[in-house]
Design an enzyme around this catalytic site. Structure first.
Site, PDB file in Angstrom:
ATOM      1  N   CYS A 119       0.820  -1.224   0.000  1.00 28.23           N
ATOM      2  CA  CYS A 119       0.000   0.000   0.000  1.00 28.23           C
ATOM      3  C   CYS A 119       0.849   1.267   0.000  1.00 28.23           C
ATOM      4  CB  CYS A 119      -0.927  -0.003   1.208  1.00 28.23           C
ATOM      5  SG  CYS A 119      -1.965  -1.457   1.248  1.00 28.23           S
ATOM      6  N   HIS A 144      -3.040   6.506   3.684  1.00 28.01           N
ATOM      7  CA  HIS A 144      -3.533   5.296   3.019  1.00 28.01           C
ATOM      8  C   HIS A 144      -4.882   4.918   3.618  1.00 28.01           C
ATOM      9  CE1 HIS A 144      -4.140   1.421   1.488  1.00 28.01           C
ATOM     10  NE2 HIS A 144      -3.785   0.776   2.584  1.00 28.01           N
ATOM     11  N   ASN A 187     -10.279  -0.548   0.606  1.00 22.57           N
ATOM     12  CA  ASN A 187      -8.816  -0.471   0.555  1.00 22.57           C
ATOM     13  C   ASN A 187      -8.360  -0.794  -0.867  1.00 22.57           C
ATOM     14  OD1 ASN A 187      -6.074  -0.844   0.759  1.00 22.57           O
ATOM     15  ND2 ASN A 187      -6.155  -2.108   2.611  1.00 22.57           N
TER      16      ASN A 187
HETATM   17  N1  ACO Z   1     -18.066  -9.677   9.416  1.00 19.67           N
HETATM   18  C1  ACO Z   1     -18.403 -10.062  10.646  1.00 19.67           C
HETATM   19  N2  ACO Z   1     -17.509 -10.495  11.549  1.00 19.67           N
HETATM   20  C2  ACO Z   1     -16.222 -10.510  11.188  1.00 19.67           C
HETATM   21  C3  ACO Z   1     -15.806 -10.122   9.900  1.00 19.67           C
HETATM   22  C4  ACO Z   1     -16.783  -9.690   8.995  1.00 19.67           C
HETATM   23  N3  ACO Z   1     -16.497  -9.277   7.748  1.00 19.67           N
HETATM   24  N4  ACO Z   1     -14.461 -10.252   9.826  1.00 19.67           N
HETATM   25  C5  ACO Z   1     -14.048 -10.711  11.014  1.00 19.67           C
HETATM   26  N5  ACO Z   1     -15.115 -10.877  11.835  1.00 19.67           N
HETATM   27  C6  ACO Z   1     -15.134 -11.381  13.195  1.00 19.67           C
HETATM   28  C7  ACO Z   1     -13.962 -12.244  13.528  1.00 19.67           C
HETATM   29  O1  ACO Z   1     -14.180 -13.570  13.098  1.00 19.67           O
HETATM   30  C8  ACO Z   1     -13.926 -12.133  15.028  1.00 19.67           C
HETATM   31  O2  ACO Z   1     -14.887 -12.999  15.549  1.00 19.67           O
HETATM   32  P1  ACO Z   1     -14.607 -13.842  16.911  1.00 19.67           P
HETATM   33  O3  ACO Z   1     -14.413 -12.788  17.971  1.00 19.67           O
HETATM   34  O4  ACO Z   1     -15.835 -14.657  17.068  1.00 19.67           O
HETATM   35  O5  ACO Z   1     -13.361 -14.622  16.649  1.00 19.67           O
HETATM   36  C9  ACO Z   1     -14.377 -10.690  15.278  1.00 19.67           C
HETATM   37  O6  ACO Z   1     -15.049 -10.269  14.091  1.00 19.67           O
HETATM   38  C10 ACO Z   1     -13.256  -9.732  15.587  1.00 19.67           C
HETATM   39  O7  ACO Z   1     -12.204  -9.968  14.661  1.00 19.67           O
HETATM   40  P2  ACO Z   1     -10.933  -9.077  14.608  1.00 19.67           P
HETATM   41  O8  ACO Z   1     -10.014  -9.578  13.535  1.00 19.67           O
HETATM   42  O9  ACO Z   1     -10.383  -8.923  15.991  1.00 19.67           O
HETATM   43  O10 ACO Z   1     -11.580  -7.696  14.149  1.00 19.67           O
HETATM   44  P3  ACO Z   1     -10.900  -6.305  14.029  1.00 19.67           P
HETATM   45  O11 ACO Z   1     -11.659  -5.336  14.816  1.00 19.67           O
HETATM   46  O12 ACO Z   1      -9.409  -6.340  14.217  1.00 19.67           O
HETATM   47  O13 ACO Z   1     -11.149  -5.923  12.493  1.00 19.67           O
HETATM   48  C11 ACO Z   1      -9.940  -5.882  10.437  1.00 19.67           C
HETATM   49  C12 ACO Z   1     -10.613  -6.755  11.490  1.00 19.67           C
HETATM   50  C13 ACO Z   1     -11.012  -4.992   9.839  1.00 19.67           C
HETATM   51  C14 ACO Z   1      -9.354  -6.774   9.369  1.00 19.67           C
HETATM   52  C15 ACO Z   1      -8.847  -5.015  11.097  1.00 19.67           C
HETATM   53  O14 ACO Z   1      -8.004  -5.816  11.873  1.00 19.67           O
HETATM   54  C16 ACO Z   1      -8.018  -4.273  10.085  1.00 19.67           C
HETATM   55  O15 ACO Z   1      -8.498  -3.368   9.415  1.00 19.67           O
HETATM   56  N6  ACO Z   1      -6.726  -4.588   9.983  1.00 19.67           N
HETATM   57  C17 ACO Z   1      -5.820  -3.900   9.086  1.00 19.67           C
HETATM   58  C18 ACO Z   1      -6.100  -4.147   7.647  1.00 19.67           C
HETATM   59  C19 ACO Z   1      -5.098  -3.403   6.810  1.00 19.67           C
HETATM   60  O16 ACO Z   1      -4.790  -2.255   7.109  1.00 19.67           O
HETATM   61  N7  ACO Z   1      -4.489  -4.011   5.830  1.00 19.67           N
HETATM   62  C20 ACO Z   1      -3.328  -3.358   5.271  1.00 19.67           C
HETATM   63  C21 ACO Z   1      -3.305  -3.072   3.935  1.00 19.67           C
HETATM   64  S1  ACO Z   1      -3.587  -4.357   2.790  1.00 19.67           S
HETATM   65  C22 ACO Z   1      -2.292  -4.361   1.687  1.00 19.67           C
HETATM   66  O17 ACO Z   1      -1.218  -3.897   1.954  1.00 19.67           O
HETATM   67  C23 ACO Z   1      -2.522  -5.052   0.354  1.00 19.67           C
END
Ligand code: ACO
Length: 326
Positions: free
Chosen positions: A113, A253, A283
């Site tokens: 990114c 980003h 994203n």
């Molecule tokens: N819908 C519903 N529930 C979901 C979903 C969804 N789409 N996705 C995950 N959950 C659930 C999980 O299974 C978990 O359930 P559990 O507690 O029963 O196990 C719960 O939600 C919490 O999951 P977390 O992973 O802790 O959720 P978090 O608040 O961290 O959000 C996310 C997840 C959105 C992916 C976040 O961690 C994030 O944005 N991370 C960074 C992403 C990013 O910046 N990527 C970088 C760039 S990509 C690149 O470089 C190509």
């Protein structure tokens, strides 16, 4: 200051839209969860036959028109992407072919990114050392083709798009006031595409195991993104001898609204200076900053002489920040 001028901006955004309610029919998720946890409402997705260079070519035609330049007048093409048309040649070479031009230096930058800011950094030095005079810098991705649409924790996040700018040298007091970049490859496996390269070449087995789709440890990425973007942002301000009061617009980003907000608060940037497009595009990795720049410019948010603070974080891990005087 590394003096340069952005004389053209363009975007290539696919028409097809996937909304949060579309995902409710595909995986166990909800509009409420996606909106609250990521800030995303919809993302644009390409048709099957579209490749990354196709989006860049659309964007480039728009940027060249604004710059009043012909494609053949470009002397350098740099593409930031993690989703190239082919492993080789570079997407930049496919862009050349699509534009019907030849002879330019053309290459890709792989920095996740942070790809657009890495490419802009390189371009700025090529311009200020006199090696290049008309540079096309692109940030472009087709993430839908490396997304596992059965994995709810990643599939709701990503979209497709391209943003480009055309840079030229200038004697005016504008260009890159300060910049910094970095990477930590020790954390590579927290966000990566395991297969399709020399480590795990494409086989029926690798495809069966979905190793050609993006793998991400979301929480770890989140923590590192906030920390490194804050550090890079504060370093860019310090190196420029500026404070947040001097900054007109902050474009980071667009990965997750909570990452953007956490970085903004830590760097003490007021909310009205924070420009976001994540709601509309999700994203789009290396494309998120140039697409946001384009939109902000056309909404009149970027006036002549404005100071824009840019920050990125992505796979690698990589990060970068830059202060641009328009
Ligand atoms: N819908 C519903 N529930 C979901 C979903 C969804 N789409 N996705 C995950 N959950 C659930 C999980 O299974 C978990 O359930 P559990 O507690 O029963 O196990 C719960 O939600 C919490 O999951 P977390 O992973 O802790 O959720 P978090 O608040 O961290 O959000 C996310 C997840 C959105 C992916 C976040 O961690 C994030 O944005 N991370 C960074 C992403 C990013 O910046 N990527 C970088 C760039 S990509 C690149 O470089 C190509």
């Amino acid at each position: 200051m590394r003096k340069l001028k952005i004389v053209g901006l363009g975007v290539g955004i696919p028409e097809k839209i996937l909304t949060n309610s579309d995902f409710e029919k595909m995986v166990d998720t909800s509009d409420e969860w996606i909106t609250e946890r990521t800030g995303i409402k919809e993302r644009h997705i390409v048709e099957e036959k579209t490749a990354t260079s196709d989006l860049i070519i659309i964007a480039t035609k728009e940027a060249l028109k604004q710059a009043n330049l012909k494609a053949s007048e470009l002397d350098t093409i740099i593409v930031g992407t993690s989703t190239p048309d082919t492993p080789f040649p570079s997407t930049a070479c496919w862009v050349q072919k699509g534009l019907g031009i030849s002879g330019q230096a053309a290459f890709d930058v792989s920095a996740g990114c942070s790809g657009f800011l890495y490419a802009l950094e390189i371009a700025s030095y090529l311009i200020t050392c006199g090696s290049s005079k008309k540079v096309l810098v692109a940030g472009a991705e087709i993430l839908s083709k490396i997304t596992n649409y059965q994995d709810r924790s990643t599939c709701v996040l990503f979209g497709d798009g391209a943003g480009v700018c055309v840079l030229v040298p200038t004697n005016e007091e504008r260009g890159i006031v300060s910049s910094n970049w970095g990477a930590d490859g020790n954390l590579a496996e927290l966000l990566y595409l395991p297969a399709g390269g020399s480590r795990i070449p494409a086989t029926c087995d690798s495809v069966e195991k979905k190793l050609h789709t993006l793998h991400m440890a979301g929480n770890e990425v989140f923590k590192n993104a906030v920390r490194e973007m804050e550090n890079a942002t504060l370093t860019a301000l310090q190196d420029a001898h500026l404070t947040v009061e001097d900054i007109d617009l902050f474009i980071s980003h667009q990965a997750n609204i909570r990452i953007i907000e956490a970085t903004r608060k830590r760097a003490m940037i007021p909310p009205e200076k924070n420009y976001m497009t994540i709601q509309k595009y999700g994203n789009i990795s290396a494309a998120s900053i140039p697409v946001s720049l384009h939109q902000a410019y056309h909404e009149g948010r970027i006036k002549d002489g404005a100071k824009i603070l840019l920050a990125a974080f992505g796979a690698g891990f990589t990060w970068a920040a830059m202060i641009l005087k328009w």
